[in-house]
Design an enzyme around this catalytic site. Structure first.
Site, PDB file in Angstrom:
ATOM      1  N   ASP A 181       1.235  -1.283   0.509  1.00  0.00           N
ATOM      2  CA  ASP A 181       0.060   0.521  -0.125  1.00  0.00           C
ATOM      3  C   ASP A 181       1.129   1.208  -0.150  1.00  0.00           C
ATOM      4  OD1 ASP A 181      -2.623   1.829   0.363  1.00  0.00           O
ATOM      5  OD2 ASP A 181      -2.066   1.340   2.896  1.00  0.00           O
ATOM      6  N   THR A 238      -1.523   0.654  -5.393  1.00  0.00           N
ATOM      7  CA  THR A 238      -1.296  -0.246  -3.816  1.00  0.00           C
ATOM      8  C   THR A 238      -1.168  -1.482  -4.765  1.00  0.00           C
ATOM      9  OG1 THR A 238      -3.469   1.045  -2.753  1.00  0.00           O
ATOM     10  CG2 THR A 238      -2.714  -1.731  -2.759  1.00  0.00           C
TER      11      THR A 238
HETATM   12 CA    CA Z   1      -2.105   0.309   4.510  1.00  0.00          CA
END
Ligand code: CA
Length: 413
Positions: free
Chosen positions: A231, A255
């Site tokens: 992320d 991501t």
């Molecule tokens: Ca995160």
């Protein structure tokens, strides 16, 4: 559990991430073609499930399983078909299989394969379920006394992310511009993020829909499998924007996920307990059995290992996160992706983000690429993970991304 032997010889090595015990679900685009096809990894090969199904080799109740280039179709059929399909694939690829001759033509070398997203991500939610990470970040952002928010030991905190920004491993990441305001800045300014970071997480893929609250056990049953997940996070954008509604643009650049979905079935021998509870959980979140997994994880920067941790460091399991997600009546869909939150361990070398490893830039890391507080242009960051059985491992394939420099100011006249 011991190694299941395959007639694909390279699948019988203790070093391969993809023995017959694993059979992770991926997708590839054959040379000269445009459309992705569903496949599984076996040793150093991929097995083209799409082609094998089209020729009638993997037929399960005449269902079309691998027809669309993503695995959402299989997920929709539910756990009984998941198990039947896995059993069929295992039988085809096992040592001594009567199907060996027919199946051999569907193998292709993994090394040269162009992989594609294995799932259409319906929606993406990111949690914050790692206690060491939450404590470290809370200490830096709010001070040691307020490190863990008062709700943290009672609910898995999360925010709704963007499915549109979920990318396959190997995709380059562009340093974002954003609105920044450091503690010494009189006013916010517009600039490329200077504190761009990774987050070592795992993603759970929801394989069954739900409409209304579900129990932790039902949530666990609805999870299809797991991926590694990075992320990417712009810490300077995050610090300015995050109160009161949580991260927004700091987490919206990208991501990345690893290319293979490792099934819950493959991970079954590695189940382990969540940690002792400091506060008793309310009934809808209570532990009902071992639902974490013992999966050693690591991060490399330009090929050099900078952190090692384990999936079992999480405080809440993916099943608890999914159960919590539904309590308001929130419907969940096939292909929903749940990020675990950054998985850090207790020591400095166990931290799953550069923010923690460099303690907000105050203690830069010494690496072979030079000193690092955050990611520099051209750096390649990779997440690695595998569970270790008796003479075999269950690997995920790496989750890799290289940071490209920011573009010129998009708003400069
Ligand atoms: Ca995160």
């Amino acid at each position: 559990m011991t190694l299941l032997r395959s007639w694909v010889e390279t699948a019988n090595s203790a070093q391969t991430p993809f023995p017959l015990n694993n059979l992770p679900y991926g997708a590839y685009i054959p040379e000269g073609e445009e459309n992705p096809r569903c496949c599984v990894a076996i040793g150093d090969q991929l097995f083209d499930v799409h082609a094998a199904e089209a020729d009638g080799l993997v037929d399960i109740d005449r269902l079309s399983i691998a027809g669309t280039g993503v695995w959402n179709g299989l997920m929709e059929y539910g756990p009984q078909i998941w198990a039947a399909f896995r059993t069929r694939l295992t039988k085809i690829l096992a040592e001594g299989s009567a199907d060996q001759e027919a199946a051999a033509k569907y193998l292709h070398p993994l090394e040269s394969a162009r992989l594609s997203m294995p799932v259409t991500v319906a929606e993406y939610t990111d949690f914050y379920a790692g206690r060491h990470h939450a404590t470290n970040v809370g200490t830096m952002f709010r001070g040691a006394e307020n490190a863990l928010p008062p709700n943290w030991l009672h609910i898995p905190i999360g925010y709704n992310g963007r499915a549109s920004s979920v990318l396959l491993s190997g995709t380059d990441i562009r340093r974002p511009w954003g609105q920044l305001k450091g503690p010494n800045d009189a006013a916010p300014r517009w600039a490329p993020s200077q504190r761009f970071d990774i987050e070592l997480e795992m993603g759970a893929i929801v394989g069954q829909p739900s409409d209304g609250p579900i129990s932790v056990d039902q949530a666990n049953a609805n999870i299809f499998g797991y991926v590694l997940l990075n992320d990417w996070s712009a810490r300077d954008i995050q610090a300015w924007e995050y109160q009161p509604l949580g991260p927004f643009q700091a987490k919206a650049t990208a991501t990345s996920i690893s290319p293979w979905i490792v099934t819950k079935a493959a991970l079954e021998p590695f189940r382990c307990d969540t940690p002792a509870r400091e506060k008793e959980l309310l009934p809808h979140l209570r532990d009902t059995g071992p639902m974490l997994y013992d999966i050693p994880l690591s991060v490399t920067l330009n090929g050099e290992t900078i952190a090692r941790t384990n999936y079992n460091e999480l405080y809440y399991s993916a099943a608890q996160q999914l159960a919590h997600h539904t309590i308001s009546g929130c419907p969940m869909r096939v292909g929903d992706l749940l990020g675990s939150g950054t998985i850090s361990g207790p020591e400095r070398g166990n931290r799953g983000s550069l923010l923690e490893l460099s303690w907000g830039g105050k203690e830069p890391l010494e690496t072979k690429s030079g000193q690092r507080s955050f990611i520099e242009d051209g750096d390649t960051l990779a997440l690695h993970g595998a569970a270790y059985g008796d003479g075999y491992q269950i690997g995920f394939g790496d989750c890799v991304g290289t940071l490209l420099p920011a573009l010129d100011d998009p708003f400069k006249g």
